[in-house]
Design an enzyme around this catalytic site. Structure first.
Site, PDB file in Angstrom:
ATOM      1  N   CYS A   1       0.820  -1.209   0.000  1.00 40.85           N
ATOM      2  CA  CYS A   1       0.000   0.000   0.000  1.00 40.85           C
ATOM      3  C   CYS A   1       0.858   1.265   0.000  1.00 40.85           C
ATOM      4  O   CYS A   1       1.540   1.551  -0.964  1.00 40.85           O
ATOM      5  CB  CYS A   1      -0.965  -0.045   1.183  1.00 40.85           C
ATOM      6  N   HIS A   2       0.847   2.044   1.085  1.00 37.82           N
ATOM      7  CA  HIS A   2       1.634   3.272   1.198  1.00 37.82           C
ATOM      8  C   HIS A   2       3.028   3.014   1.777  1.00 37.82           C
ATOM      9  O   HIS A   2       3.835   3.929   1.863  1.00 37.82           O
ATOM     10  CB  HIS A   2       0.912   4.292   2.092  1.00 37.82           C
TER      11      HIS A   2
END
Length: 186
Positions: free
Chosen positions: A111-112
Site C-alpha cells: 500500500c503506502h
C-alpha cells in the site's frame, strides 16, 4: 503458503497501521510456522486503522531500539496512510530497513509502505508497485512503477492494497525460502 518453520520475520509498524495489512501477514506467516515479531517505536500495544476509523490494537513484541536485522530473515512493512508517514521520519526505522536491504534479506511493503522504501533509498532502479496515490513518489525516487497486484524484484516485494494480501503473503514465503538475494546491489 509454504512451511516457514525456523524462519524469523519482523513486522515494523506504529499506531495507525492499516489493520488488515498487519494482521493478514502476521497470521498467515505464523500459520506457516514462522516466528513473527511486531516491532515498533512504541512499547505495549499499537492501534490499527480499519478503513475509516481506529481499529484494534496488537501487542508489540520488540521495541525498535532493540531490533536488529541480524535476527530476522525478512521484514514486512504494512501500509495505510498514517503508519508509513510516521515511520519514515524515525531514523531507527529507516536504519533497520536499510540493514535488511544491505544484508540481502527479503523486504516486503504494501500500500503506502513504499514511502519507507523511498526514504531508505532502495527503490531506485527497482520494479515496484504501491497504492496508486503514491505512484508519482515512487517514480520520482527512481522506482519502475507497475500497476500490478504484487511485484517482486530480487527479494523486494511490493503490493498495491489489502485485496492483494493473499498473493503478497505467498510471495513473502517464496522469497524467504529462496534465501539471500545475492545478485542485487545494496
Amino acid at each position: 503458503m509454504q512451511n516457514l518453520t525456523g524462519k524469523n520475520i519482523a513486522i515494523l509498524a506504529t499506531n495507525g497501521f492499516e489493520q488488515s495489512e498487519l494482521e493478514v501477514p502476521l497470521n498467515t506467516l505464523r500459520d506457516a510456522g514462522a516466528t513473527v515479531h511486531v516491532i515498533s517505536p512504541e512499547t505495549g500495544e499499537i492501534k490499527g486503522w480499519d478503513k475509516t476509523d481506529w481499529g484494534d490494537s496488537v501487542p508489540v513484541d520488540k521495541a525498535l531500539s532493540n531490533a536488529s536485522a541480524d535476527d530476522y530473515d525478512a521484514i514486512v512493512l504494512p501500509g495505510g496512510q498514517i503508519n508509513p508517514d510516521l515511520l519514515r521520519v524515525e531514523p531507527k526505522a529507516i536504519e533497520l530497513i536499510k540493514a535488511f536491504w544491505e544484508q540481502k534479506k527479503v523486504v516486503a511493503a504494501v500500500c503506502h509502505a513504499p514511502w519507507l522504501l523511498i526514504e531508505a533509498g532502495v527503490v531506485s532502479g527497482r520494479k515496484v508497485t504501491s497504492y496508486p496515490s503514491i505512484k508519482t513518489d515512487v517514480i520520482n525516487a527512481g522506482g519502475l512503477w507497475e500497476d500490478s497486484e504484487v511485484v517482486v524484484d530480487k527479494g523486494l516485494i511490493t503490493s498495491r492494497k489489502p485485496d492483494d494480501l493473499p498473493a503478497f503473503c505467498d510471495k513473502i514465503g517464496e522469497e524467504i525460502l529462496e534465501g539471500k538475494h545475492e545478485s542485487r546491489a545494496a
